[in-house]
Design a protein around this motif. Structure first.
Motif, short mmCIF file in Angstrom:
data_model
loop_
_atom_site.label_atom_id
_atom_site.label_comp_id
_atom_site.label_asym_id
_atom_site.label_seq_id
_atom_site.Cartn_x
_atom_site.Cartn_y
_atom_site.Cartn_z
N SER A 46 0.83 -1.20 0.00
CA SER A 46 0.00 0.00 0.00
C SER A 46 0.87 1.25 0.00
O SER A 46 0.61 2.21 -0.74
CB SER A 46 -0.91 -0.02 1.23
OG SER A 46 -1.66 1.16 1.32
N GLN B 30 -3.79 -2.08 -10.36
CA GLN B 30 -4.76 -2.37 -9.30
C GLN B 30 -4.13 -3.28 -8.25
O GLN B 30 -3.57 -4.31 -8.59
CB GLN B 30 -6.00 -3.03 -9.89
CG GLN B 30 -6.82 -2.09 -10.75
CD GLN B 30 -7.31 -0.88 -9.97
OE1 GLN B 30 -7.75 -1.01 -8.84
NE2 GLN B 30 -7.24 0.28 -10.58
N THR C 234 -6.88 -7.26 -3.55
CA THR C 234 -7.71 -7.03 -2.37
C THR C 234 -7.21 -7.92 -1.25
O THR C 234 -6.89 -9.09 -1.48
CB THR C 234 -9.18 -7.35 -2.68
OG1 THR C 234 -9.58 -6.56 -3.80
CG2 THR C 234 -10.08 -7.05 -1.50
N ALA D 265 -9.29 10.22 2.83
CA ALA D 265 -9.99 10.02 1.56
C ALA D 265 -11.07 11.07 1.36
O ALA D 265 -11.31 11.54 0.25
CB ALA D 265 -10.60 8.62 1.50
N PRO E 283 -9.13 11.40 -7.85
CA PRO E 283 -9.92 10.18 -7.69
C PRO E 283 -9.08 8.94 -7.42
O PRO E 283 -9.54 8.03 -6.73
CB PRO E 283 -10.67 10.06 -9.02
CG PRO E 283 -9.87 10.85 -9.99
CD PRO E 283 -9.23 11.96 -9.21
N ASN E 284 -7.86 8.91 -7.93
CA ASN E 284 -7.01 7.73 -7.72
C ASN E 284 -6.46 7.69 -6.29
O ASN E 284 -6.45 6.64 -5.66
CB ASN E 284 -5.86 7.71 -8.73
CG ASN E 284 -6.38 7.54 -10.14
OD1 ASN E 284 -7.21 6.68 -10.42
ND2 ASN E 284 -5.91 8.39 -11.05
N ARG F 276 -7.88 9.11 -3.76
CA ARG F 276 -9.08 8.84 -2.95
C ARG F 276 -9.36 7.35 -2.90
O ARG F 276 -9.60 6.78 -1.82
CB ARG F 276 -10.28 9.59 -3.53
CG ARG F 276 -11.57 9.37 -2.82
CD ARG F 276 -12.71 10.15 -3.51
NE ARG F 276 -13.98 9.83 -2.91
CZ ARG F 276 -14.72 8.76 -3.22
NH1 ARG F 276 -14.31 7.92 -4.16
NH2 ARG F 276 -15.87 8.54 -2.61
N GLN F 277 -9.32 6.68 -4.06
CA GLN F 277 -9.62 5.25 -4.09
C GLN F 277 -8.56 4.44 -3.35
O GLN F 277 -8.87 3.47 -2.65
CB GLN F 277 -9.74 4.77 -5.55
CG GLN F 277 -10.32 3.38 -5.68
CD GLN F 277 -11.68 3.26 -5.00
OE1 GLN F 277 -12.55 4.10 -5.16
NE2 GLN F 277 -11.87 2.21 -4.22
N MET F 278 -7.29 4.83 -3.46
CA MET F 278 -6.23 4.13 -2.74
C MET F 278 -6.44 4.24 -1.23
O MET F 278 -6.23 3.28 -0.48
CB MET F 278 -4.86 4.68 -3.11
CG MET F 278 -4.35 4.24 -4.46
SD MET F 278 -2.68 4.86 -4.76
CE MET F 278 -2.95 5.85 -6.22
N ILE G 107 -9.35 4.85 0.34
CA ILE G 107 -10.54 4.08 0.72
C ILE G 107 -10.19 2.60 0.83
O ILE G 107 -10.56 1.92 1.79
CB ILE G 107 -11.69 4.32 -0.26
CG1 ILE G 107 -12.24 5.74 -0.09
CG2 ILE G 107 -12.80 3.28 -0.08
CD1 ILE G 107 -13.23 6.16 -1.16
N GLN G 108 -9.44 2.10 -0.17
CA GLN G 108 -9.03 0.69 -0.13
C GLN G 108 -8.13 0.43 1.08
O GLN G 108 -8.23 -0.61 1.73
CB GLN G 108 -8.31 0.29 -1.42
CG GLN G 108 -7.96 -1.19 -1.49
CD GLN G 108 -9.18 -2.09 -1.34
OE1 GLN G 108 -10.18 -1.91 -2.03
NE2 GLN G 108 -9.11 -3.05 -0.43
#
Length: 198
Positions: free
Chosen positions: A51, A68, A71, A126, A132-133, A135-137, A139-140
């Protein structure tokens, strides 16, 4: 593309938090006497490093957003509510200890606190991101930390180290059953005056 000032500072805080978590988990892995804890620490450190690297890489090169991350697949997927041990059963007294190293119970407690804190700060960061990228990182990252915290909790719960206090079942149900489905269970149905104004 530039980063906004606010998200730049949020990413700076997250990267420092990740460095701290990785460093501490490395120390905990050296101190633990329990192989199950050491294995969990190793998996969680590897996840944190991936991460961290992904976020650092993106701040250097926007093309990295196309990569990506996998998960996180912890041990929490097949847990049923019946498997959680509820109630207090002679909880051990707890007090600060000032010795030079940590025992296994202190290590798993520290892991749990790190993951819970990290999940919160990731989500908070986030919410402040325009990119947006990023933010998504983040959130993940929050989801991963929440899953890892739950994995630690489950191990502690199974060993009786994290006891879940309860209240009288009738009290809990009475309290929670006061909430009813919206519109008598029908969900939101706009009335005719609402529809006329649209």
């Amino acid at each position: 593309m530039p980063f906004g000032a606010h998200e730049t500072m949020e990413v700076h805080e997250i990267l420092n938090e990740k460095l701290n978590l990785i460093s501490h988990f490395g120390l905990y892995a050296q101190m633990t006497q329990n192989e199950q804890i050491r294995s969990m620490l190793t998996r969680h450190m590897q996840s944190a490093m991936m991460s961290y690297d992904r976020l650092v890489t993106y701040t250097h090169d926007y093309a990295a957003a196309n990569q990506q991350p996998p998960t996180y697949q912890g041990m929490t997927i097949n847990i049923q509510p019946q498997q959680i041990q509820y109630g207090l059963h002679n909880p051990m007294p707890i007090a600060p200890q000032m010795q030079g190293s940590l025992n296994d119970q202190q290590i798993v407690s520290a892991m749990l606190i790190c993951h819970k804190s990290s999940a919160k700060v990731h989500m908070q960061a986030a919410l402040e991101c325009a990119d947006p990228n990023v933010r998504q990182m983040l959130i993940q990252g929050s989801i991963t930390c929440a899953e890892q915290a739950y994995e630690v909790f489950l191990m502690m719960n199974q060993q009786g180290q994290y006891q879940v206090p309860t209240m009288n079942d009738h009290t809990a149900k009475t309290f929670l059953h006061s909430y009813q489905p919206a519109q008598g269970g029908q969900g939101f149905v706009p009335n005719s005056s609402y529809m006329q104004h649209q």
